[in-house]
Write a protein that holds these residues in place. Structure first.
Motif, PDB file in Angstrom:
ATOM      1  N   GLY A  69       0.799  -1.220   0.000  1.00 10.85           N
ATOM      2  CA  GLY A  69       0.000   0.000   0.000  1.00 10.85           C
ATOM      3  C   GLY A  69       0.829   1.264   0.000  1.00 10.85           C
ATOM      4  N   SER A  70       0.137   2.392   0.069  1.00  8.86           N
ATOM      5  CA  SER A  70       0.780   3.699   0.024  1.00  8.86           C
ATOM      6  C   SER A  70       0.315   4.553   1.186  1.00  8.86           C
ATOM      7  N   LEU A  71       1.172   5.519   1.504  1.00  8.79           N
ATOM      8  CA  LEU A  71       0.877   6.466   2.564  1.00  8.79           C
ATOM      9  C   LEU A  71       1.633   7.746   2.259  1.00  8.79           C
ATOM     10  N   ARG A  72       1.050   8.872   2.635  1.00  8.49           N
ATOM     11  CA  ARG A  72       1.737  10.149   2.438  1.00  8.49           C
ATOM     12  C   ARG A  72       1.884  10.833   3.782  1.00  8.49           C
ATOM     13  N   LEU A  73       3.115  11.071   4.179  1.00  3.20           N
ATOM     14  CA  LEU A  73       3.398  11.761   5.430  1.00  3.20           C
ATOM     15  C   LEU A  73       3.610  13.247   5.157  1.00  3.20           C
ATOM     16  N   SER A  74       3.241  14.055   6.132  1.00  4.89           N
ATOM     17  CA  SER A  74       3.457  15.495   6.040  1.00  4.89           C
ATOM     18  C   SER A  74       4.183  15.991   7.282  1.00  4.89           C
ATOM     19  N   CYS A  75       4.877  17.094   7.108  1.00  3.59           N
ATOM     20  CA  CYS A  75       5.585  17.745   8.209  1.00  3.59           C
ATOM     21  C   CYS A  75       5.312  19.237   8.087  1.00  3.59           C
ATOM     22  N   ALA A  76       4.598  19.778   9.059  1.00  5.74           N
ATOM     23  CA  ALA A  76       4.300  21.205   9.073  1.00  5.74           C
ATOM     24  C   ALA A  76       5.370  21.935   9.863  1.00  5.74           C
ATOM     25  N   ALA A  77       5.995  22.905   9.219  1.00  8.30           N
ATOM     26  CA  ALA A  77       7.094  23.638   9.839  1.00  8.30           C
ATOM     27  C   ALA A  77       6.674  25.047  10.207  1.00  8.30           C
ATOM     28  N   SER A  78       7.182  25.532  11.320  1.00  6.37           N
ATOM     29  CA  SER A  78       6.906  26.904  11.741  1.00  6.37           C
ATOM     30  C   SER A  78       8.034  27.411  12.622  1.00  6.37           C
ATOM     31  N   GLY A  79       8.115  28.714  12.748  1.00 10.34           N
ATOM     32  CA  GLY A  79       9.110  29.317  13.627  1.00 10.34           C
ATOM     33  C   GLY A  79      10.452  29.609  12.989  1.00 10.34           C
TER      34      GLY A  79
ATOM     35  N   GLY B 215      13.278   4.572  -5.115  1.00 13.15           N
ATOM     36  CA  GLY B 215      12.341   4.038  -6.093  1.00 13.15           C
ATOM     37  C   GLY B 215      10.946   3.810  -5.540  1.00 13.15           C
ATOM     38  N   ARG B 216      10.806   3.841  -4.215  1.00 13.18           N
ATOM     39  CA  ARG B 216       9.498   3.631  -3.595  1.00 13.18           C
ATOM     40  C   ARG B 216       9.007   4.887  -2.873  1.00 13.18           C
ATOM     41  N   PHE B 217       9.932   5.650  -2.304  1.00 17.21           N
ATOM     42  CA  PHE B 217       9.587   6.856  -1.547  1.00 17.21           C
ATOM     43  C   PHE B 217       9.968   8.092  -2.361  1.00 17.21           C
ATOM     44  N   THR B 218       9.174   9.146  -2.193  1.00 13.78           N
ATOM     45  CA  THR B 218       9.469  10.427  -2.834  1.00 13.78           C
ATOM     46  C   THR B 218       9.329  11.554  -1.811  1.00 13.78           C
ATOM     47  N   ILE B 219      10.398  12.309  -1.645  1.00 10.84           N
ATOM     48  CA  ILE B 219      10.369  13.464  -0.751  1.00 10.84           C
ATOM     49  C   ILE B 219      10.071  14.709  -1.576  1.00 10.84           C
ATOM     50  N   SER B 220       9.247  15.584  -1.026  1.00 12.21           N
ATOM     51  CA  SER B 220       8.923  16.825  -1.721  1.00 12.21           C
ATOM     52  C   SER B 220       8.621  17.902  -0.682  1.00 12.21           C
ATOM     53  N   ARG B 221       8.519  19.119  -1.166  1.00  7.04           N
ATOM     54  CA  ARG B 221       8.230  20.215  -0.255  1.00  7.04           C
ATOM     55  C   ARG B 221       7.414  21.284  -0.958  1.00  7.04           C
ATOM     56  N   ASP B 222       6.680  22.054  -0.177  1.00  8.13           N
ATOM     57  CA  ASP B 222       5.925  23.188  -0.684  1.00  8.13           C
ATOM     58  C   ASP B 222       6.342  24.396   0.159  1.00  8.13           C
ATOM     59  N   ASN B 223       7.204  25.209  -0.393  1.00  2.00           N
ATOM     60  CA  ASN B 223       7.717  26.351   0.361  1.00  2.00           C
ATOM     61  C   ASN B 223       6.678  27.442   0.563  1.00  2.00           C
ATOM     62  N   THR B 224       5.593  27.391  -0.204  1.00  2.00           N
ATOM     63  CA  THR B 224       4.528  28.381   0.005  1.00  2.00           C
ATOM     64  C   THR B 224       3.646  27.994   1.197  1.00  2.00           C
ATOM     65  N   GLN B 225       3.674  26.704   1.538  1.00  2.00           N
ATOM     66  CA  GLN B 225       2.852  26.185   2.639  1.00  2.00           C
ATOM     67  C   GLN B 225       3.700  25.777   3.847  1.00  2.00           C
ATOM     68  N   ASN B 226       5.015  25.990   3.766  1.00  2.00           N
ATOM     69  CA  ASN B 226       5.928  25.561   4.838  1.00  2.00           C
ATOM     70  C   ASN B 226       5.711  24.086   5.184  1.00  2.00           C
ATOM     71  N   SER B 227       5.666  23.272   4.151  1.00  2.00           N
ATOM     72  CA  SER B 227       5.319  21.876   4.342  1.00  2.00           C
ATOM     73  C   SER B 227       6.289  20.943   3.632  1.00  2.00           C
ATOM     74  N   LEU B 228       6.615  19.853   4.308  1.00  2.00           N
ATOM     75  CA  LEU B 228       7.459  18.792   3.773  1.00  2.00           C
ATOM     76  C   LEU B 228       6.607  17.530   3.668  1.00  2.00           C
ATOM     77  N   SER B 229       6.837  16.733   2.633  1.00  2.00           N
ATOM     78  CA  SER B 229       6.060  15.507   2.459  1.00  2.00           C
ATOM     79  C   SER B 229       6.963  14.319   2.171  1.00  2.00           C
ATOM     80  N   LEU B 230       6.444  13.147   2.453  1.00  2.00           N
ATOM     81  CA  LEU B 230       7.102  11.903   2.073  1.00  2.00           C
ATOM     82  C   LEU B 230       6.030  10.964   1.543  1.00  2.00           C
ATOM     83  N   GLN B 231       6.036  10.749   0.231  1.00  2.00           N
ATOM     84  CA  GLN B 231       5.116   9.813  -0.401  1.00  2.00           C
ATOM     85  C   GLN B 231       5.751   8.435  -0.369  1.00  2.00           C
ATOM     86  N   MET B 232       5.068   7.500   0.264  1.00  2.00           N
ATOM     87  CA  MET B 232       5.609   6.152   0.426  1.00  2.00           C
ATOM     88  C   MET B 232       4.735   5.157  -0.317  1.00  2.00           C
ATOM     89  N   ASN B 233       5.299   4.509  -1.315  1.00  2.00           N
ATOM     90  CA  ASN B 233       4.586   3.509  -2.111  1.00  2.00           C
ATOM     91  C   ASN B 233       5.199   2.136  -1.908  1.00  2.00           C
TER      92      ASN B 233
END
Lengths: 115, 112
Positions: A15-25, A65-83
Motif C-alpha cells: 500500500g501507500s501512505l503520504r506523510l506530512s511535516c508542518a514547519a513553523s518558527g 524508487g518507492r519513496f518520494t520526498i517533496s516540499r511546498d515552500n509556500t505552505q511551509n510543508s514537507l512531504s514523504l510519499q511512500m509507495n
C-alpha cells in the motif's frame, strides 16, 4: 522552531501512505529538510533529504524508487510519499531541519505496515 | 555507501566515571573544505534525538562541557569526562559527508 508530522497509520503491504511535516518558527524556504525513521526497538535510519529549493533529493537505498520526498515552500510543508510499503518500513518517521547537524526534530508519526 | 560501526554496543558506567564511545567509518569523512562531517546524537529514553556534537568536536548549543569529541579520517570518539545519571540513553554517530547519509547502530549507555 516547530516541526509537526502527520499522516501515519496502518497500511497493508504493498500500500501507500503520504506523510506530512508542518514547519513553523523559521524561514522554511531557507533550509534543507530530512526524514529519519526508527523501527520499533531499533536504531535511527536516515531516509531522505531535500534541499531548500526542492531541486535536489537523495534517498536511502532501502527506500529508493518507492519513496518520494517533496516540499511546498509556500505552505511551509514537507512531504514523504511512500509507495509499495513493506513490513520493514514499519517505524516512527521524524522530519528534521537541515541535512546534517540535525538540531530540530519533530516528535514523529508512526507507520505500521501489516496485513 | 558509508557504513558507520559503533562500539561498544552497551556501556555500563558508574556515575562520576569517564566514558569513551567509538565510531568507525568505512571511508574517510573528510570533506574538501577540510572539515570532517561527523555528528553525535543522544536519544534519551522516550525522547527524540538531540544533537550533541557536530563537525567531530563542536558542542551544540547547551551541551555540557563534559562532552567532547575527537577524531579524524575514519575513527572518531565521543568522550564524557564524568558520567551523570541524565546521560543514559543511546548515542549515535552520523555521517553527513556523502549521500546516502547514515547513522551508526548506536551505543547504549547505562548507569551501573
Amino acid at each position: 522552531v516547530q516541526l509537526v508530522e502527520s499522516g501515519g497509520g496502518l497500511v497493508q503491504p504493498g500500500g501507500s501512505l503520504r506523510l506530512s511535516c508542518a514547519a513553523s518558527g523559521f524561514d522554511f524556504r531557507g533550509y534543507s529538510m530530512t526524514w529519519v525513521r526508527q523501527a520499533p526497538g531499533k536504531g535511527l535510519e536516515w531516509v531522505a533529504y531535500i534541499d531548500h529549493e526542492g531541486s535536489q533529493m537523495f534517498y536511502a537505498e532501502s527506500v529508493k524508487g518507492r519513496f518520494t520526498i517533496s516540499r511546498d515552500n509556500t505552505q511551509n510543508s514537507l512531504s514523504l510519499q511512500m509507495n509499495s510499503l513493506r513490513g520493514e518500513d514499519t517505524a516512527i518517521y521524524h522530519c528534521a531541519r537541515d541535512r546534517h547537524q540535525l538540531v530540530f526534530w519533530g516528535q514523529g508519526t508512526p507507520v505500521t505496515v501489516s496485513s | 555507501e558509508i557504513v558507520l560501526t559503533q562500539s561498544p554496543l552497551s556501556l555500563p558506567v558508574t556515575p562520576g566515571e569517564p566514558a569513551s564511545l567509538s565510531c568507525s567509518s568505512s571511508q574517510s569523512l573528510l570533506h574538501s573544505n577540510g572539515h570532517y562531517f561527523l555528528d553525535w546524537y543522544l536519544q534519551k529514553p522516550g525522547q527524540t534525538p538531540q544533537l550533541l556534537i557536530y563537525l567531530v568536536s563542536i558542542r551544540a548549543s547547551g551541551v555540557p562541557d563534559r562532552f567532547s569529541g575527537r577524531g579524524s579520517g575514519t575513527d572518531f570518539t565521543l568522550e564524557i569526562s564524568r558520567v551523570e545519571p541524565e546521560d543514559v540513553g543511546v548515542y549515535y554517530c552520523m555521517q553527513g559527508l556523502q549521500t546516502p547519509y547514515s547513522f551508526g547502530q548506536g551505543t547504549r549507555l547505562e548507569i551501573k
